[in-house]
Write a protein that holds these residues in place. Structure first.
Motif, PDB file in Angstrom:
ATOM      1  N   GLU A  78       3.480  -9.249 -13.747  1.00 12.85           N
ATOM      2  CA  GLU A  78       3.771  -9.700 -15.103  1.00 12.85           C
ATOM      3  C   GLU A  78       5.242  -9.478 -15.415  1.00 12.85           C
ATOM      4  O   GLU A  78       5.848  -8.548 -14.918  1.00 12.85           O
ATOM      5  CB  GLU A  78       2.927  -8.940 -16.140  1.00 12.85           C
ATOM      6  N   GLY A  79       5.778 -10.348 -16.252  1.00 14.44           N
ATOM      7  CA  GLY A  79       7.161 -10.215 -16.678  1.00 14.44           C
ATOM      8  C   GLY A  79       8.007 -11.344 -16.158  1.00 14.44           C
ATOM      9  O   GLY A  79       7.523 -12.230 -15.443  1.00 14.44           O
ATOM     10  N   PRO A  80       9.285 -11.310 -16.492  1.00 14.51           N
ATOM     11  CA  PRO A  80      10.196 -12.352 -16.021  1.00 14.51           C
ATOM     12  C   PRO A  80      10.262 -12.373 -14.491  1.00 14.51           C
ATOM     13  O   PRO A  80      10.187 -11.335 -13.833  1.00 14.51           O
ATOM     14  CB  PRO A  80      11.546 -11.949 -16.615  1.00 14.51           C
ATOM     15  N   LEU A 113       2.503 -15.061  -4.944  1.00 17.87           N
ATOM     16  CA  LEU A 113       3.503 -15.173  -6.010  1.00 17.87           C
ATOM     17  C   LEU A 113       3.562 -16.603  -6.542  1.00 17.87           C
ATOM     18  O   LEU A 113       3.675 -16.812  -7.755  1.00 17.87           O
ATOM     19  CB  LEU A 113       4.878 -14.735  -5.502  1.00 17.87           C
ATOM     20  N   ARG A 114       3.499 -17.571  -5.659  1.00 21.31           N
ATOM     21  CA  ARG A 114       3.496 -18.967  -6.101  1.00 21.31           C
ATOM     22  C   ARG A 114       2.281 -19.240  -6.990  1.00 21.31           C
ATOM     23  O   ARG A 114       2.387 -19.919  -8.008  1.00 21.31           O
ATOM     24  CB  ARG A 114       3.492 -19.915  -4.905  1.00 21.31           C
ATOM     25  N   ASP A 115       1.133 -18.717  -6.596  1.00 23.79           N
ATOM     26  CA  ASP A 115      -0.086 -18.909  -7.387  1.00 23.79           C
ATOM     27  C   ASP A 115       0.044 -18.298  -8.779  1.00 23.79           C
ATOM     28  O   ASP A 115      -0.604 -18.760  -9.720  1.00 23.79           O
ATOM     29  CB  ASP A 115      -1.297 -18.315  -6.662  1.00 23.79           C
ATOM     30  N   HIS A 116       0.873 -17.272  -8.905  1.00 26.94           N
ATOM     31  CA  HIS A 116       1.127 -16.628 -10.203  1.00 26.94           C
ATOM     32  C   HIS A 116       2.323 -17.245 -10.923  1.00 26.94           C
ATOM     33  O   HIS A 116       2.773 -16.726 -11.944  1.00 26.94           O
ATOM     34  CB  HIS A 116       1.355 -15.120 -10.019  1.00 26.94           C
ATOM     35  N   GLY A 117       2.885 -18.308 -10.360  1.00 25.12           N
ATOM     36  CA  GLY A 117       4.023 -18.967 -10.986  1.00 25.12           C
ATOM     37  C   GLY A 117       5.328 -18.216 -10.851  1.00 25.12           C
ATOM     38  O   GLY A 117       6.273 -18.450 -11.598  1.00 25.12           O
TER      39      GLY A 117
END
Length: 190
Positions: free
Chosen positions: A79-81, A136-140
């Motif tokens: 979570e986060g930027p 990470l890609r799946d989490h955008g």
């Protein structure tokens, strides 16, 4: 878990840890199971009992290195930027290396040493990084136009590069007669 199981797991871990240190220092081929047992403070037969063979021990060492990476990265919240998540993951890997210098030495031996035909660990690390990059890609978080494997390689080089290259720079610095400490290597890829 019974105390007997705990003792067995502790013994197994002591053997694996001793093997990692010796493999990092001397290489797998130059390290005997008897030396591993002596370093771990166990009877030589226990190495075979827990790992079956030298190759089994070698694979357990590799799996332990990969598990350190996975556990370290999985502990970082997603979570986060994006920049914060990426920086936190890189810092976590850095801290893990600081706590585990034998891992760094072993990776350096396997990845950088000319003539090393031991590609199994490198393949495991790359496969793990591909899975991490896809996560990470799946989490955008890790959007990229590059194929996931290419992006994974750049991340792995960024995370490992400093640790693999710093000794070379330190040696060059020392041989040059330059004053003070060598500059720190920071790997960035474009």
């Amino acid at each position: 878990m019974s105390s007997r199981a705990t003792t067995a797991e502790d013994t197994r871990e002591r053997i694996r840890t001793a093997a990692l240190a010796l493999f990092a220092e001397r290489g797998v081929a130059a390290t005997s199971l008897r030396e591993v047992a002596r370093s771990a403070g166990v009877a030589p037969g226990l190495v075979g009992h827990y790992f079956g063979s030298k190759d089994g021990l070698h694979e357990a060492v590799e799996d332990g290195v990969v598990a350190l990476f996975v556990d370290t990265l999985d502990a970082v919240p997603l979570e986060g930027p994006v920049a914060t998540v990426v920086a936190n993951r890189d810092r976590a890997i850095h801290a893990m290396f600081v706590r585990n210098p034998h891992v760094v030495d072993y990776l350096r031996r396997v990845v950088v040493t000319p003539g090393s035909d031991d590609t199994r660990l490198v393949r495991k690390m790359l496969d793990t990084q591909i899975l991490q990059t896809q996560r990470l890609r799946d989490h955008g978080i890790a959007g990229s136009r590059a194929p996931v494997a290419e992006q994974a390689v750049t991340v792995l080089v960024r995370q490992l590069g400093t640790w693999l290259l710093q000794p070379a720079l330190d040696r060059l610095w020392q041989l040059s007669g330059a004053d003070g400490r060598a500059p720190q290597v920071h790997v960035t890829l474009r």
